[in-house]
Design a protein around this motif. Structure first.
Motif, mmCIF file in Angstrom:
data_model
loop_
_atom_site.group_PDB
_atom_site.id
_atom_site.type_symbol
_atom_site.label_atom_id
_atom_site.label_comp_id
_atom_site.label_asym_id
_atom_site.label_seq_id
_atom_site.Cartn_x
_atom_site.Cartn_y
_atom_site.Cartn_z
ATOM 1 N N VAL A 83 16.645 9.869 -45.285
ATOM 2 C CA VAL A 83 15.802 9.885 -44.133
ATOM 3 C C VAL A 83 15.873 11.529 -43.505
ATOM 4 N N GLY A 84 17.000 11.701 -43.509
ATOM 5 C CA GLY A 84 17.212 13.111 -42.522
ATOM 6 C C GLY A 84 16.386 14.317 -43.308
ATOM 7 N N VAL A 85 16.769 14.428 -44.387
ATOM 8 C CA VAL A 85 16.247 15.783 -45.238
ATOM 9 C C VAL A 85 14.588 15.560 -45.350
ATOM 10 N N ILE A 240 5.532 5.478 -48.070
ATOM 11 C CA ILE A 240 6.072 5.204 -49.399
ATOM 12 C C ILE A 240 7.514 5.763 -49.325
ATOM 13 N N ALA A 241 7.702 6.853 -48.646
ATOM 14 C CA ALA A 241 9.014 7.447 -48.483
ATOM 15 C C ALA A 241 9.838 6.545 -47.652
ATOM 16 N N LEU A 242 9.511 6.106 -46.550
ATOM 17 C CA LEU A 242 10.354 5.241 -45.880
ATOM 18 C C LEU A 242 10.615 3.798 -46.190
ATOM 19 N N VAL A 296 9.644 9.250 -37.548
ATOM 20 C CA VAL A 296 11.248 10.013 -37.342
ATOM 21 C C VAL A 296 10.840 11.754 -37.424
ATOM 22 N N LYS A 297 11.109 12.222 -36.272
ATOM 23 C CA LYS A 297 10.590 13.733 -36.288
ATOM 24 C C LYS A 297 11.727 14.567 -36.975
ATOM 25 N N GLY A 301 15.467 13.915 -37.806
ATOM 26 C CA GLY A 301 15.999 14.053 -39.284
ATOM 27 C C GLY A 301 17.301 15.030 -39.543
ATOM 28 N N MET A 302 17.202 16.339 -38.601
ATOM 29 C CA MET A 302 18.321 17.352 -38.734
ATOM 30 C C MET A 302 19.632 16.504 -38.331
#
Length: 319
Positions: A83-85, A240-242, A296-297, A301-302
């Motif tokens: 999720v972060g990257v 699709i990603a999440l 999710v900004k 993510g970082m």
């Protein structure tokens, strides 16, 4: 030779993910099904295939530490690094059903795992086991999740998805199915090669099975989720990603552990309780981040990526 197989595995993962996202996005458009549903099913189960393969093989061989460590480690990596990257590259838009249903369901699956592996505390036995009856319970939960996804797809099928962007519908059914299957095959094979070669390398350096499961195998088998989610985000298919990340986490616990524990009851290493609690905290953090403007900004993510790096350093030192 083992290093060459590792490089080949990475290449298959990257190229397979690209084809897989294109094909599954086309199928979503042709079926008039929202990309989120495709992410929760076809993409999530497809990218979860390496975890399933590795965990079931490990269960057959009696390597419970690798089986459970792989699942817990993969889900930790999904909820933090993947999720972060992905969000750091392209902020992830979050659908309302993901916040209200899918993320809470992933949290419930993790709580269920914590309960079934706590035999010593709850039943006053000498050892903690995930038994065959626990595996059947997991599969029943998984059936409920599938029912929800199928109903969601049926309810949304009649809605027009004409505004979906960046979906190439010129190939029709045959091309879309062929691209999806080909991409999935490359992902599964690539994931398998990465896991097998990286595990071989790690064991040569004297790492324990639990640490191998939580780190090398988990990272290797989660590469399909990472590559697929990044590819989806770059193609602006963030649903699709999440959906892939959350759906894969649910699939890992309920289906993969369910099948693995039915094959062979799994003794639980006490160290894994800490990792389960970390996973629960991460799921709550992801839920909170998702609530902020349904996105999710990049900075969130970082923060998740840094969280995983700190966790990884800790478990390496712990072992």
């Amino acid at each position: 030779m083992v290093y060459l197989l590792l490089l080949i595995g990475f290449g298959l993962l990257i190229k397979g993910a690209d084809y897989f996202i294109d094909g599954s996005s086309n199928i979503a458009a042709l079926f008039r099904v929202p990309p989120l549903i495709v992410g929760l099913t076809i993409v999530a189960f497809g990218t979860g295939a390496p975890e399933a393969t590795v965990s079931i093989i490990a269960a057959l061989e009696g390597n419970a530490d690798v089986t459970i460590g792989n699942i817990v480690g993969s889900n930790l990596l999904n909820m933090s690094l993947v999720v972060g990257v992905t969000a750091a590259i392209f902020p992830l838009a979050v659908e309302r059903p993901t916040i209200k249903k899918e993320i809470p369901f992933a949290f419930l699956a993790t709580v269920a795992l914590l309960v079934v592996m706590s035999d010593r505390a709850l039943q006053f036995t000498n050892e903690n086991f995930i038994t065959r009856s626990d595996g059947i319970i997991f599969l029943l939960f998984f059936a409920i999740f599938l029912y929800y996804v199928i109903e969601a797809a049926r309810n949304s099928r009649e809605e027009e998805i004409g505004e979906s962007k960046n979906i190439d519908q010129t190939g029709g059914w045959g091309k879309s199915i062929l691209i999806t299957i080909g991409g999935l095959a490359a992902i599964v094979l690539g994931g398998y090669l990465v896991v097998e070669s990286s595990t071989d390398i790690a064991l040569r350096f004297g790492m324990s099975e639990t640490l191998v499961g939580l780190t090398i195998v988990a990272i290797g088998s989660s590469l399909p989720e990472l590559i697929t989610s990044i590819t989806a985000a770059m193609k602006q298919q963030s649903e699709i990603a999440l959906g892939n990340i959350v759906g894969s986490s649910i699939f890992n616990v309920l289906f993969v552990l369910g099948v693995a524990s039915i094959i062979s009851p799994l003794p639980v290493n006490d160290k894994l309780f800490f990792d389960i609690f970390v996973l629960l905290v991460l799921t709550i953090i992801l839920f909170i981040f998702s609530r902020t403007h349904y996105k999710v900004k990049k900075y969130e993510g970082m923060a998740l990526t840094i969280f995983y790096i700190i966790y990884l350093i800790y478990i390496i030192i712990r072992n």
